[in-house]
Design a protein around this motif. Structure first.
Motif, PDB file in Angstrom:
ATOM      1  N   VAL A 123      21.526 -27.243 -11.431  1.00  0.00           N
ATOM      2  CA  VAL A 123      22.681 -26.820 -11.722  1.00  0.00           C
ATOM      3  C   VAL A 123      23.727 -26.391  -9.843  1.00  0.00           C
ATOM      4  O   VAL A 123      24.831 -27.151 -10.307  1.00  0.00           O
ATOM      5  CB  VAL A 123      22.094 -24.964 -12.254  1.00  0.00           C
ATOM      6  CG1 VAL A 123      23.361 -24.078 -11.813  1.00  0.00           C
ATOM      7  CG2 VAL A 123      21.685 -25.508 -13.537  1.00  0.00           C
ATOM      8  N   GLY A 127      26.608 -27.110  -9.225  1.00  0.00           N
ATOM      9  CA  GLY A 127      28.477 -26.684  -8.773  1.00  0.00           C
ATOM     10  C   GLY A 127      28.092 -27.044  -7.432  1.00  0.00           C
ATOM     11  O   GLY A 127      30.048 -26.229  -6.864  1.00  0.00           O
ATOM     12  N   SER A 164      30.999 -32.766 -13.931  1.00  0.00           N
ATOM     13  CA  SER A 164      30.128 -31.561 -13.462  1.00  0.00           C
ATOM     14  C   SER A 164      29.776 -30.040 -13.701  1.00  0.00           C
ATOM     15  O   SER A 164      28.997 -29.467 -13.859  1.00  0.00           O
ATOM     16  CB  SER A 164      31.031 -31.803 -11.848  1.00  0.00           C
ATOM     17  OG  SER A 164      31.008 -32.367 -11.313  1.00  0.00           O
ATOM     18  N   ILE A 168      26.675 -29.002 -15.398  1.00  0.00           N
ATOM     19  CA  ILE A 168      25.893 -27.565 -14.919  1.00  0.00           C
ATOM     20  C   ILE A 168      25.425 -26.772 -16.518  1.00  0.00           C
ATOM     21  O   ILE A 168      24.526 -26.022 -16.864  1.00  0.00           O
ATOM     22  CB  ILE A 168      27.000 -26.385 -14.200  1.00  0.00           C
ATOM     23  CG1 ILE A 168      27.017 -27.609 -12.756  1.00  0.00           C
ATOM     24  CG2 ILE A 168      26.980 -24.966 -14.329  1.00  0.00           C
ATOM     25  CD1 ILE A 168      28.417 -27.021 -11.948  1.00  0.00           C
TER      26      ILE A 168
END
Length: 310
Positions: A123, A127, A164, A168
């Motif tokens: 995560v 980010g 991305s 996440i």
């Protein structure tokens, strides 16, 4: 028939600076993902780092192509170096396709045996990757409207930004519900989207390198306009192609009426003026023939003899 050939232009130095920033940002992200993958034992992060490294390579290719394209013509490249950007775009789209198939393969293998994934690491670095990919996409957004080379790069980074987001979300689901299958499932979905983008865009560079006709020009309308010029009896052996992405070109034979042969220069200038003002064709090579000596069986788009330069 008028055509709009305007494109958004950005100062070359400003454009180079944007691409340079994107290269450094992606280089730092690649290092961070490799370190994070080693420390967390996450193969997924290392794999994503390798994917991000391919993005950096795409940026370097695009940057080099921009530099080379601005070199003036010389005795080795008499048309100049502008077409290098088309080659760079083809390389980047091909890379996207290979990456897409690789991600489908990896996703399929992990669906069979989902590995243990450090959710928080995924995560956090996901980010960071989202910030870098979004920054790169924003830096190249306005530039991609007028360059197939930068457009390939922009789509590459747009796909990464979406990836991305998915990473996440996948990491969050792993943390909350231990749904390890989500990671490979999302990967396959992203890969399919990447393939869709690449396969729908790659035709443009291939068409240009194959000397295909410019897609935004109506060949028949151009021929009709030339035939409508006073003193022109016919047009044959017309070859349309692109010298560079936004530079259309035409080689053709012009059959001139016998009683207009003494006005050859005026006819030539009239044709060139019409080609540039109405259709944006800035390079034209015209071979003139008298009507009483022209080949009667000549075809409109067939092969012609040796073209005479203006």
């Amino acid at each position: 028939m008028s055509h709009d050939h305007g494109h958004a232009h950005i100062d070359p130095k400003s454009g180079d600076r944007r691409v340079s920033i994107a290269i450094w940002a992606n280089a730092l992200l690649t290092v961070a993902q490799i370190v994070g993958g080693i420390l967390s034992g996450s193969l997924a992060l290392i794999a994503d780092a390798l994917h991000n490294f391919s993005d950096m390579a795409s940026l370097v290719i695009a940057f080099a192509a921009r530099k080379i394209a601005r070199r003036p013509a010389d005795e080795r490249m008499t048309f100049g170096y502008g077409r290098i950007e088309i080659v760079a775009a083809l390389i980047n789209y091909t890379t996207l396709i290979l990456v897409g198939f690789y991600l489908i393969y990896e996703g399929g293998m992990r669906m069979i045996d989902p590995p243990q994934v450090a959710g928080w690491t995924v995560v956090i670095l996901g980010g960071v990757a989202l910030v870098v990919d979004t920054l790169t996409a924003l830096l190249t957004y306005s530039m991609q409207k007028g360059s197939v080379n930068i457009r390939a790069l922009f789509l590459h980074n747009l796909a990464d930004a979406l990836a991305s987001v998915a990473v996440i979300v996948g990491g969050a689901l792993i943390i909350l519900y231990d749904m390890r299958w989500v990671d490979p499932a999302i990967t396959i979905g992203i890969a399919l989207y990447i393939l869709y983008l690449a396969l729908t865009e790659i035709g443009g560079p291939i068409r240009t390198l194959m000397l295909g006709s410019p897609p935004d020009i109506d060949n028949d309308a151009v021929v009709a306009a030339m035939r409508g010029i006073d003193g022109v009896a016919d047009i044959h052996h017309a070859h349309f192609w692109q010298m560079e992405e936004h530079a259309a070109a035409l080689d053709t034979h012009v059959v001139v009426e016998v009683n207009a042969w003494d006005r050859l220069e005026d006819i030539k200038h009239a044709i060139k003026r019409a080609l540039e003002s109405e259709f944006g064709i800035t390079h034209s090579t015209l071979e003139f023939e008298r009507q009483d000596r022209a080949h009667q069986s000549a075809s409109l788009y067939g092969h012609g003899g040796k073209e005479d330069a203006d």
